[in-house]
Design a protein around this motif. Structure first.
Motif, PDB file in Angstrom:
ATOM      1  N   ASP A  74      39.390  39.602  34.405  1.00  0.00           N
ATOM      2  CA  ASP A  74      38.258  40.513  34.626  1.00  0.00           C
ATOM      3  C   ASP A  74      38.012  40.719  36.116  1.00  0.00           C
ATOM      4  O   ASP A  74      37.713  41.832  36.561  1.00  0.00           O
ATOM      5  CB  ASP A  74      36.996  39.958  33.969  1.00  0.00           C
ATOM      6  CG  ASP A  74      37.003  40.123  32.457  1.00  0.00           C
ATOM      7  OD1 ASP A  74      37.840  40.894  31.959  1.00  0.00           O
ATOM      8  OD2 ASP A  74      36.193  39.468  31.784  1.00  0.00           O
ATOM      9  N   ALA A  75      38.124  39.634  36.890  1.00  0.00           N
ATOM     10  CA  ALA A  75      37.920  39.751  38.329  1.00  0.00           C
ATOM     11  C   ALA A  75      38.978  40.641  38.960  1.00  0.00           C
ATOM     12  O   ALA A  75      38.675  41.489  39.814  1.00  0.00           O
ATOM     13  CB  ALA A  75      37.945  38.368  38.975  1.00  0.00           C
ATOM     14  N   GLU A  76      40.220  40.492  38.544  1.00  0.00           N
ATOM     15  CA  GLU A  76      41.284  41.321  39.114  1.00  0.00           C
ATOM     16  C   GLU A  76      41.069  42.801  38.796  1.00  0.00           C
ATOM     17  O   GLU A  76      41.393  43.668  39.607  1.00  0.00           O
ATOM     18  CB  GLU A  76      42.649  40.864  38.592  1.00  0.00           C
ATOM     19  CG  GLU A  76      43.153  39.578  39.236  1.00  0.00           C
ATOM     20  CD  GLU A  76      43.529  39.757  40.703  1.00  0.00           C
ATOM     21  OE1 GLU A  76      43.321  40.850  41.266  1.00  0.00           O
ATOM     22  OE2 GLU A  76      44.019  38.789  41.304  1.00  0.00           O
ATOM     23  N   ARG A  77      40.515  43.085  37.636  1.00  0.00           N
ATOM     24  CA  ARG A  77      40.207  44.486  37.322  1.00  0.00           C
ATOM     25  C   ARG A  77      39.137  45.023  38.261  1.00  0.00           C
ATOM     26  O   ARG A  77      39.215  46.155  38.739  1.00  0.00           O
ATOM     27  CB  ARG A  77      39.754  44.599  35.867  1.00  0.00           C
ATOM     28  CG  ARG A  77      40.887  44.396  34.863  1.00  0.00           C
ATOM     29  CD  ARG A  77      40.371  44.313  33.441  1.00  0.00           C
ATOM     30  NE  ARG A  77      41.465  44.123  32.489  1.00  0.00           N
ATOM     31  CZ  ARG A  77      41.354  43.472  31.333  1.00  0.00           C
ATOM     32  NH1 ARG A  77      40.174  42.954  30.996  1.00  0.00           N
ATOM     33  NH2 ARG A  77      42.393  43.344  30.526  1.00  0.00           N
ATOM     34  N   ALA A  78      38.117  44.183  38.537  1.00  0.00           N
ATOM     35  CA  ALA A  78      37.054  44.611  39.455  1.00  0.00           C
ATOM     36  C   ALA A  78      37.567  44.712  40.887  1.00  0.00           C
ATOM     37  O   ALA A  78      37.046  45.504  41.682  1.00  0.00           O
ATOM     38  CB  ALA A  78      35.885  43.623  39.388  1.00  0.00           C
ATOM     39  N   TRP A  79      38.594  43.928  41.225  1.00  0.00           N
ATOM     40  CA  TRP A  79      39.137  43.912  42.582  1.00  0.00           C
ATOM     41  C   TRP A  79      40.302  44.883  42.760  1.00  0.00           C
ATOM     42  O   TRP A  79      40.989  44.841  43.775  1.00  0.00           O
ATOM     43  CB  TRP A  79      39.633  42.504  42.922  1.00  0.00           C
ATOM     44  CG  TRP A  79      38.578  41.455  43.029  1.00  0.00           C
ATOM     45  CD1 TRP A  79      37.256  41.632  43.315  1.00  0.00           C
ATOM     46  CD2 TRP A  79      38.758  40.035  42.865  1.00  0.00           C
ATOM     47  NE1 TRP A  79      36.599  40.416  43.345  1.00  0.00           N
ATOM     48  CE2 TRP A  79      37.491  39.422  43.072  1.00  0.00           C
ATOM     49  CE3 TRP A  79      39.851  39.226  42.578  1.00  0.00           C
ATOM     50  CZ2 TRP A  79      37.305  38.043  42.985  1.00  0.00           C
ATOM     51  CZ3 TRP A  79      39.666  37.849  42.492  1.00  0.00           C
ATOM     52  CH2 TRP A  79      38.407  37.265  42.690  1.00  0.00           C
ATOM     53  N   SER A  80      40.561  45.724  41.784  1.00  0.00           N
ATOM     54  CA  SER A  80      41.791  46.518  41.786  1.00  0.00           C
ATOM     55  C   SER A  80      41.943  47.391  43.033  1.00  0.00           C
ATOM     56  O   SER A  80      43.063  47.692  43.446  1.00  0.00           O
ATOM     57  CB  SER A  80      41.851  47.400  40.532  1.00  0.00           C
ATOM     58  OG  SER A  80      40.733  48.295  40.494  1.00  0.00           O
ATOM     59  N   GLU A  81      40.817  47.795  43.652  1.00  0.00           N
ATOM     60  CA  GLU A  81      40.892  48.646  44.839  1.00  0.00           C
ATOM     61  C   GLU A  81      40.761  47.855  46.132  1.00  0.00           C
ATOM     62  O   GLU A  81      40.792  48.437  47.218  1.00  0.00           O
ATOM     63  CB  GLU A  81      39.775  49.708  44.787  1.00  0.00           C
ATOM     64  CG  GLU A  81      39.821  50.611  43.554  1.00  0.00           C
ATOM     65  CD  GLU A  81      41.036  51.511  43.535  1.00  0.00           C
ATOM     66  OE1 GLU A  81      41.603  51.757  44.628  1.00  0.00           O
ATOM     67  OE2 GLU A  81      41.435  51.970  42.454  1.00  0.00           O
ATOM     68  N   PHE A  82      40.622  46.537  46.030  1.00  0.00           N
ATOM     69  CA  PHE A  82      40.405  45.724  47.235  1.00  0.00           C
ATOM     70  C   PHE A  82      41.746  45.357  47.854  1.00  0.00           C
ATOM     71  O   PHE A  82      42.616  44.781  47.186  1.00  0.00           O
ATOM     72  CB  PHE A  82      39.629  44.458  46.871  1.00  0.00           C
ATOM     73  CG  PHE A  82      39.375  43.538  48.033  1.00  0.00           C
ATOM     74  CD1 PHE A  82      38.506  43.908  49.040  1.00  0.00           C
ATOM     75  CD2 PHE A  82      40.019  42.310  48.128  1.00  0.00           C
ATOM     76  CE1 PHE A  82      38.266  43.069  50.119  1.00  0.00           C
ATOM     77  CE2 PHE A  82      39.790  41.463  49.196  1.00  0.00           C
ATOM     78  CZ  PHE A  82      38.911  41.849  50.200  1.00  0.00           C
ATOM     79  N   PRO A  83      41.959  45.655  49.147  1.00  0.00           N
ATOM     80  CA  PRO A  83      43.273  45.413  49.765  1.00  0.00           C
ATOM     81  C   PRO A  83      43.450  44.026  50.374  1.00  0.00           C
ATOM     82  O   PRO A  83      44.532  43.719  50.880  1.00  0.00           O
ATOM     83  CB  PRO A  83      43.316  46.489  50.863  1.00  0.00           C
ATOM     84  CG  PRO A  83      41.888  46.632  51.293  1.00  0.00           C
ATOM     85  CD  PRO A  83      41.065  46.421  50.041  1.00  0.00           C
ATOM     86  N   GLY A  84      42.410  43.186  50.355  1.00  0.00           N
ATOM     87  CA  GLY A  84      42.472  41.901  51.041  1.00  0.00           C
ATOM     88  C   GLY A  84      42.841  40.743  50.140  1.00  0.00           C
ATOM     89  O   GLY A  84      43.277  40.915  48.999  1.00  0.00           O
ATOM     90  N   GLU A  85      42.630  39.530  50.651  1.00  0.00           N
ATOM     91  CA  GLU A  85      42.968  38.314  49.939  1.00  0.00           C
ATOM     92  C   GLU A  85      41.818  37.873  49.031  1.00  0.00           C
ATOM     93  O   GLU A  85      40.666  38.230  49.259  1.00  0.00           O
ATOM     94  CB  GLU A  85      43.281  37.184  50.935  1.00  0.00           C
ATOM     95  CG  GLU A  85      44.453  37.483  51.857  1.00  0.00           C
ATOM     96  CD  GLU A  85      44.653  36.385  52.879  1.00  0.00           C
ATOM     97  OE1 GLU A  85      43.807  35.459  52.936  1.00  0.00           O
ATOM     98  OE2 GLU A  85      45.639  36.449  53.625  1.00  0.00           O
TER      99      GLU A  85
END
Length: 500
Positions: free
Chosen positions: A283-294
């Motif tokens: 679920d977190a990775e789906r929310a972070w899908s547009e985040f380019p960082g670590e």
């Protein structure tokens, strides 16, 4: 717009008419309050307005109550003193009510939109309309500050328009302009430069230059700082059934924001812990899908659970080919007891600051078996501020040993970093840790441990045996990332759950 004075006493210039946005807001407030919709209420409202003005207004008849209310507002807006008369009438009909206060502020306090020329708004619209920054939700939360951010905005222009109705904070910078500044920083390039130029001109017009300068100064370090998001997972044992575990999580979506909203609480059986964590990470990775960082994973655990093999867990079990977490994330554990024990926090913050200032390898203490042979001997050793990390001689037992306990001594002394291995010899552990923290590696030890775990799979020529890295446990405690474990707010739309 009629002249008015804001709560800070600054005089605003008069405008030739009341903008449509303000009139629409007045209609919405009065309609929601039930004022002026029904014939009797509207008649009373009009009588009071006429009394306050000293003469009657000519109001065309309309078929619906809302349309008639629009006519009343328009007539007041076109009449000298009309909106003041309206505000006084509402105050008499609804004394000390939210709607009375809102009407007064709409009449007497010009909004940001009313103070910006239409040409400037059209210029901004040409830039922001259709522009959807990858982190639009994050930028709106930043601009909203402590207020509830606007929801369901489709693009940057829609968010800007929503912020026009927000009150200006004490620093004098309207949230709408703060939002433009965040979009400028996020987009960069030509668009960012154009937005910053526009913002500079409008801040000068609104006498908000100091607030804009302060915001720009505060945001500068963000570019240099490590852009990393964290998923913090807190696991606690059920007070009655030791095989039940209460799991809460905090998912960061903005590197500059901590703490984020609590994501909810679930109770699961011990053998389902890994699968539940898997679902949280997906679920977190789906929310972070547009985040380019670590991103990084943190498990906050009570002492009895500190030896949970979270470093060996996997994600995406549903695919039939689960992937080890350490391939994608630095994984650390944190102490639930220390997070809750405020009496330990001062020493903890001092040692963390020392670690960040001087992450040299000579600040690591390697515990020896004889250190716990005498009561409080280890406490005395760790009282030396030189030490910021300790390598335990053995994995900590689930229950403390008063006066001769490595884990308790490290936590109470404020050491932010502790490391142990469930079975490796002390000599081998010293060799591997010395290699890991050499050349300043102590400053980002979780990433170094992650690299060593991945390197253990490769035929890499290195001076130490990294096979033990797979089972290294690193307790890495940053005191700047605390959460409220009791009574914390939940992420909107995420109810409490209980799973078997």
């Amino acid at each position: 717009m009629l002249s008015g004075e804001n709560p800070h006493g600054r005089e605003f210039r008069a405008w030739p008419g009341t903008r449509l946005a303000v009139r629409e807001a007045l209609v919405n407030v009065l309609a929601a309050a039930g004022l002026g919709i029904e014939p009797a209420s509207r008649a009373l409202l009009l009588d009071l307005i006429h009394d306050n003005l000293g003469f009657p207004l000519t109001i065309p008849e309309q078929a619906t109550g809302r349309d008639q209310l629009i006519e009343v507002i328009n007539a007041c807006a076109k009449t000298d003193g009309g909106l003041n008369a309206l505000a006084d009438a509402v105050r008499l009909m609804r004394p000390e009510s939210p709607e009375s206060d809102w009407v007064r502020r709409l009449v007497h306090q010009p909004r940001t939109h009313d103070l910006l020329p239409e040409t400037e708004l059209m210029r901004l619209r040409s830039i922001l309309s259709g522009l959807v920054p990858a982190r639009l939700a994050v930028l709106t939360r930043r601009a909203a500050g402590t207020a509830v951010p606007p929801r369901e905005v489709r693009d940057a222009w829609g968010a800007f328009c929503a912020f026009l109705d927000f009150n200006t904070p004490a620093n004098g910078l309207p949230p709408a302009l703060a939002f433009v500044e965040f979009v400028a920083a996020d987009c960069g390039g030509t668009i960012g430069d154009e937005l910053r130029d526009w913002n500079t001109a409008q801040a000068r017009r609104l006498q908000a230059e100091a607030g804009l300068a302060e915001l720009r100064a505060d945001r500068e370090p963000d570019r240099a700082a490590v852009s990393r998001l964290h998923l913090m997972i807190v696991v606690q044992q059920d007070a009655i059934d030791a095989d039940l575990h209460v799991v809460s999580h905090w998912r960061q979506e903005d590197p500059a924001e901590w703490p984020p909203a609590r994501g909810g609480t679930v109770t699961v059986q011990g053998d389902q812990l890994e699968h539940h964590v898997d679902a949280l990470i997906v679920d977190a990775e789906r929310a972070w899908s547009e985040f380019p960082g670590e991103v990084a994973l943190e498990f906050v655990l009570p002492r009895p659970l500190l030896n949970l093999p979270v470093h060996l867990w996997c994600k995406e079990h549903e695919t039939g080919d689960p992937r080890p977490l350490f391939l994608d994330y630095p994984i650390v554990v944190r102490s639930l007891e220390r997070m809750r024990s405020r009496q330990w926090h001062r020493a903890w913050r001092i040692r963390w600051e020392a670690l960040m200032t001087d992450p040299s390898a000579d600040r690591v203490y390697f515990c020896r078996t004889e250190d716990t042979g005498e009561r409080h001997r280890l406490d005395a050793i760790l009282s030396d501020v030189q030490w910021v990390m300790m390598v335990l001689a053995a994995a900590p037992p689930s229950r403390p040993r008063p006066g001769e306990d490595e884990l308790a001594a490290g936590l109470r002394s404020g050491l932010p970093a502790l490391l142990w291995h469930p079975e490796a010899s002390l000599d081998l552990l010293r060799e591997v840790v010395t290699w890991l923290v050499g050349n300043g590696g102590l400053g980002d030890l979780p990433a170094r441990v992650q690299d060593s775990r991945r390197a253990a799979f490769r035929n890499t020529t290195i001076p130490v045996d990294l096979r033990i890295a797979r089972n290294l446990v690193i307790l890495w405690d940053d005191p700047s990332r605390l959460v409220f474990l009791d009574g914390a707010p939940y992420r909107p739309g995420t109810p409490d759950e209980r799973a078997s």
